[in-house]
Design an enzyme around this catalytic site. Structure first.
Site, PDB file in Angstrom:
ATOM      1  N   TRP A 131      31.615 -44.438 -10.739  1.00 41.50           N
ATOM      2  CA  TRP A 131      32.742 -43.788 -10.061  1.00 41.50           C
ATOM      3  C   TRP A 131      32.268 -42.491  -9.433  1.00 41.50           C
ATOM      4  O   TRP A 131      31.204 -41.979  -9.808  1.00 41.50           O
ATOM      5  CB  TRP A 131      33.886 -43.503 -11.051  1.00 41.50           C
ATOM      6  CG  TRP A 131      35.217 -43.552 -10.372  1.00 41.50           C
ATOM      7  CD1 TRP A 131      36.035 -42.514 -10.077  1.00 41.50           C
ATOM      8  CD2 TRP A 131      35.863 -44.726  -9.861  1.00 41.50           C
ATOM      9  NE1 TRP A 131      37.152 -42.962  -9.410  1.00 41.50           N
ATOM     10  CE2 TRP A 131      37.066 -44.315  -9.262  1.00 41.50           C
ATOM     11  CE3 TRP A 131      35.540 -46.087  -9.840  1.00 41.50           C
ATOM     12  CZ2 TRP A 131      37.948 -45.213  -8.646  1.00 41.50           C
ATOM     13  CZ3 TRP A 131      36.416 -46.973  -9.231  1.00 41.50           C
ATOM     14  CH2 TRP A 131      37.605 -46.527  -8.644  1.00 41.50           C
TER      15      TRP A 131
ATOM     16  N   ASP B 204      35.519 -35.230  -3.915  1.00 42.74           N
ATOM     17  CA  ASP B 204      36.797 -34.823  -3.328  1.00 42.74           C
ATOM     18  C   ASP B 204      37.946 -35.657  -3.868  1.00 42.74           C
ATOM     19  O   ASP B 204      37.730 -36.601  -4.638  1.00 42.74           O
ATOM     20  CB  ASP B 204      36.725 -34.940  -1.795  1.00 42.74           C
ATOM     21  CG  ASP B 204      36.685 -36.395  -1.326  1.00 42.74           C
ATOM     22  OD1 ASP B 204      36.057 -37.241  -2.017  1.00 42.74           O
ATOM     23  OD2 ASP B 204      37.278 -36.707  -0.287  1.00 42.74           O
TER      24      ASP B 204
ATOM     25  N   GLU C 268      37.657 -39.284  -3.743  1.00 40.41           N
ATOM     26  CA  GLU C 268      36.640 -39.835  -4.649  1.00 40.41           C
ATOM     27  C   GLU C 268      35.443 -40.397  -3.903  1.00 40.41           C
ATOM     28  O   GLU C 268      34.809 -41.338  -4.367  1.00 40.41           O
ATOM     29  CB  GLU C 268      37.240 -40.951  -5.527  1.00 40.41           C
ATOM     30  CG  GLU C 268      38.677 -40.734  -5.901  1.00 40.41           C
ATOM     31  CD  GLU C 268      39.161 -41.645  -7.012  1.00 40.41           C
ATOM     32  OE1 GLU C 268      39.596 -42.756  -6.709  1.00 40.41           O
ATOM     33  OE2 GLU C 268      39.071 -41.245  -8.180  1.00 40.41           O
ATOM     34  N   GLU C 269      35.158 -39.864  -2.743  1.00 40.33           N
ATOM     35  CA  GLU C 269      34.129 -40.467  -1.912  1.00 40.33           C
ATOM     36  C   GLU C 269      32.934 -39.580  -1.639  1.00 40.33           C
ATOM     37  O   GLU C 269      31.818 -40.069  -1.558  1.00 40.33           O
ATOM     38  CB  GLU C 269      34.746 -40.890  -0.567  1.00 40.33           C
ATOM     39  CG  GLU C 269      35.722 -42.014  -0.729  1.00 40.33           C
ATOM     40  CD  GLU C 269      36.397 -42.417   0.566  1.00 40.33           C
ATOM     41  OE1 GLU C 269      36.917 -43.527   0.637  1.00 40.33           O
ATOM     42  OE2 GLU C 269      36.398 -41.608   1.512  1.00 40.33           O
TER      43      GLU C 269
ATOM     44  N   GLU D 150      50.532 -47.903  -1.639  1.00 42.62           N
ATOM     45  CA  GLU D 150      49.669 -46.784  -1.254  1.00 42.62           C
ATOM     46  C   GLU D 150      49.647 -46.625   0.267  1.00 42.62           C
ATOM     47  O   GLU D 150      49.748 -45.530   0.800  1.00 42.62           O
ATOM     48  CB  GLU D 150      48.253 -47.037  -1.777  1.00 42.62           C
ATOM     49  CG  GLU D 150      47.267 -45.927  -1.478  1.00 42.62           C
ATOM     50  CD  GLU D 150      45.866 -46.295  -1.927  1.00 42.62           C
ATOM     51  OE1 GLU D 150      45.228 -47.164  -1.282  1.00 42.62           O
ATOM     52  OE2 GLU D 150      45.391 -45.734  -2.939  1.00 42.62           O
TER      53      GLU D 150
END
Ligand code: NOJ
Ligand code: NOJ
Length: 622
Positions: A148, A204, A207-208, A434
């Site tokens: 992750w 960030d 999550e990237e 989403e």
């Protein structure tokens, strides 16, 4: 009322007959839509929180699950960020009079106290707080071992902000002792984390990318200011809180002369035009803050300029066909950032709603301040809103009431137009996913019933109704003359009074697992074993290994893992195939005795030199 019940009947009919879900017709007024959807959204939030959430059976008490979706994508986890942002809105709703929500808040508090102590791939709580940067946990509150983007440093700050707001409420009710003994120890850990790591890079909010993130810095600043104020009320020290001026100094560095750049100190390159900055502004919103406050409120010139650049980016019909033909004065569907490819890169409900919230905030702040200043930086924003506006002018409520009121009503109407975009793409049953597709008819896509989408609706509806959270900005905040990359060593302890287990600093030793295993392209090697840090033989929690040193002559896979010192563990390697074929286990079990630990050291203290034993895999040709 009539309207609302017929809507709900329509929704259930549609669901029952499996007809494609219709959208809210634009003929329904925005007021009725918001009134109905606000209630649906609040129930949507509550349905995703354990232990009683009807959509998330199996979730532990107080854990906010991101979405009930278990596949494509699997969001059946609790993210610290989503949970904290949601709770902030739940605390608002509670303070606006929905007293039934207190039990939800109390459950959250106890769950977070325990979660802080869970050892995870980002680290441990003791001795240095690193585990607090873990982005997500399993729905039962156990660690998630998969690959992750970690750590993510916004989570602790957001959690502290939500808990502080609730604590201030309790203090106003005379419950200072409860705050001091039960809630403050949780907050203190999170503040320690912000004060120690604000100047370290991390992933960030999307999550990237690893670097510095505006959203993270802005919320860290707020947490440290809020924390400092609460600490003085409680008459307790907060060493971390003294970092706030330096965090604020750093926050200014995201400005590039045209807009606030979302991510800096990155290895990859991007425009930096990103919803990050607008979501940051609404999460630190204070209706009484002056617009020139360096906390970069929604009404700050730099926030307005960034908002304009961001929204205009999505007006491009090549990027979002769904926005084609929308007049420049109206709101459009908004996504995370123009380069986004996640689920092919689409508009998000929480961002489109966030834009509406941002503009309601702006209008409210102008109204409170009684002054609207148009400067060179904010002129493009104002010009688009009101083409005849003069650059470099100040409009006050007292001296220029007509223009002043005009700007407020135009901004409010502009806010409404973003809410109307959300209305347009909300299914008749009110369930907010989403994303919704960037091509007509804007069908919902990605995680269904996203908690954060629902929470963002409730928050937008509060601001639209003129309901604001308590103030936190000091009007006289100034910036240090020079920015310095400081850090305060944190103090961490389990919040036992709130129910955290009384853990002690683990004595761990880092082991470097190395195995030679020839793999085909697309095949991966995992490590698993009988201890919890190795996933207890459960493949969902196996440790992914790295292949960055792999070569034809030395097919090396490796993983550096801290293990409890002194124990003897059984372990083995597993192959994950490329097309979902069954995993392939080694034909032997290996054992290793973890060496004694050296306090505070993360150095590798043991290294294996293994070679794969057992059958190998072959590509599935998918
Ligand atoms: C999952 C993350 O949550 C999402 O933000 C990201 O875009 C995708 N992974 C792809 O990296
Ligand atoms: C992906 C988003 O990018 C991230 O911000 C969020 O935390 C997770 N999904 C869970 O909702």
């Amino acid at each position: 009322m009539m309207l609302r019940s017929s809507r709900l009947v329509l929704a259930s009919l549609l669901l029952a007959s499996h007809v494609a879900v219709a959208e809210w017709p634009q003929s329904v007024s925005l007021d009725s839509f918001v009134a109905t959807e606000q209630e649906i959204a609040l129930q949507g939030v509550l349905a995703n929180i354990g232990p009683d959430g009807t959509k998330v059976p199996g979730a532990a008490a107080g854990l906010v699950i991101a979405s009930p979706s278990k596949t494509n994508p699997n969001y059946f986890y609790t993210w610290t960020r989503d949970a904290a942002l949601t709770l902030k809105t739940v605390v608002d709703e509670f303070m606006f009079g929905n007293t039934a929500l207190q039990v939800v808040i109390e459950n959250y508090i106890h769950a977070q106290a325990a979660l802080q102590t869970v050892t995870n791939p980002s680290g441990t709580l003791l001795p240095s707080g690193l585990g607090l940067g873990e982005p997500k946990y399993n729905a039962d509150g156990t660690r998630y071992n998969g690959n992750w983007g970690r750590p993510q440093r916004d989570g602790p700050a957001l959690r502290a902000i939500a808990l502080i707001q609730y604590s201030n409420y309790l203090i106003s009710q005379g419950e200072t002792d409860k705050v001091k003994t039960i809630i403050w120890p949780i907050i203190a850990n999170d503040l320690s984390y912000a004060g120690q790591y604000w100047n370290s890079t991390g992933f960030d909010l999307w999550e990237e990318v690893s670097g510095s993130s505006f959203f993270t810095t802005q919320n860290q600043y707020r947490a440290l200011v809020d924390g400092g104020n609460l600490a003085s009320t409680l008459n307790t020290p907060c060493i971390a809180c003294a970092q706030a001026p330096q965090v604020l100094c750093f926050l200014q560095s995201y400005w590039n002369g045209k807009y606030l750049v979302a991510n800096t100190n990155l290895a990859t390159s991007r425009s930096g035009i990103d919803a990050n900055t607008l979501l940051g502004a609404i999460s630190v919103f204070d209706v009484n803050a002056p617009c020139n406050s360096p906390s970069l409120q929604p009404c700050h010139s730099r926030s307005l300029a960034s908002f304009k650049v961001f929204v205009d980016t999505f007006r491009n019909p090549d990027l979002y066909p769904i926005n084609a033909g929308v007049p420049a004065s109206d709101g459009v569907a908004l996504g995370r950032y123009p380069e986004d490819t996640y689920f092919t890169g689409n508009p998000w409900y929480l961002i489109t709603l966030g834009a509406a919230e941002f503009l309601y905030d702006v209008a409210a702040q102008w109204d409170t301040e009684g002054t609207i200043t148009v400067d060179a930086t904010s002129y493009p924003f104002f010009h688009a809103l009101y083409p005849s506006i003069r650059a470099n002018a100040t409009y006050t409520k007292r001296c220029k009431p007509i223009t002043f009121q005009k700007l407020i009503s135009l901004t409010t109407a502009y806010a409404d137009s973003f809410a109307a975009v959300a209305q347009n793409y909300t299914p008749a049953d009110g369930a907010l996913a989403e994303q919704f597709l960037k091509t007509s008819p804007g069908t919902p896509i990605s995680a269904e019933r996203l908690t954060w989408s629902f929470a963002s609706f409730v928050s937008m509806a509060h601001r639209r109704a003129g309901k604001f959270p308590p103030s936190w900005v000091s009007p006289n905040t100034t910036l240090p003359t020079t920015c310095e990359a400081t850090s305060a060593k944190g103090v961490y302890a389990p919040a036992t009074a709130a129910g955290a287990p009384n853990i002690t600093a683990p004595c761990t030793s880092t082991v470097l697992f190395v195995v030679n295993a020839t793999t085909y392209y697309g095949e991966n090697i995992y490590l698993t074993g009988n201890s919890s840090d190795l996933g207890a033989w459960n493949l969902d929690n196996a440790q992914p290994m790295q292949s960055s040193k792999y070569s034809a002559t030395r097919p090396e896979w490796f993983a550096e893992i801290p293990l409890t010192a002194g124990q003897t563990v059984s372990y083995g390697y597993v192959r994950q195939e490329d097309c979902g074929q069954p995993w392939i286990w080694e034909s032997i079990n290996r054992t290793l005795t973890v060496p004694a630990c050296v306090e505070g050291s993360t150095a590798v203290l043991a290294e294996t030199d293994d070679a794969w034993v057992g059958s190998v895999g072959s590509g599935g040709g998918c």
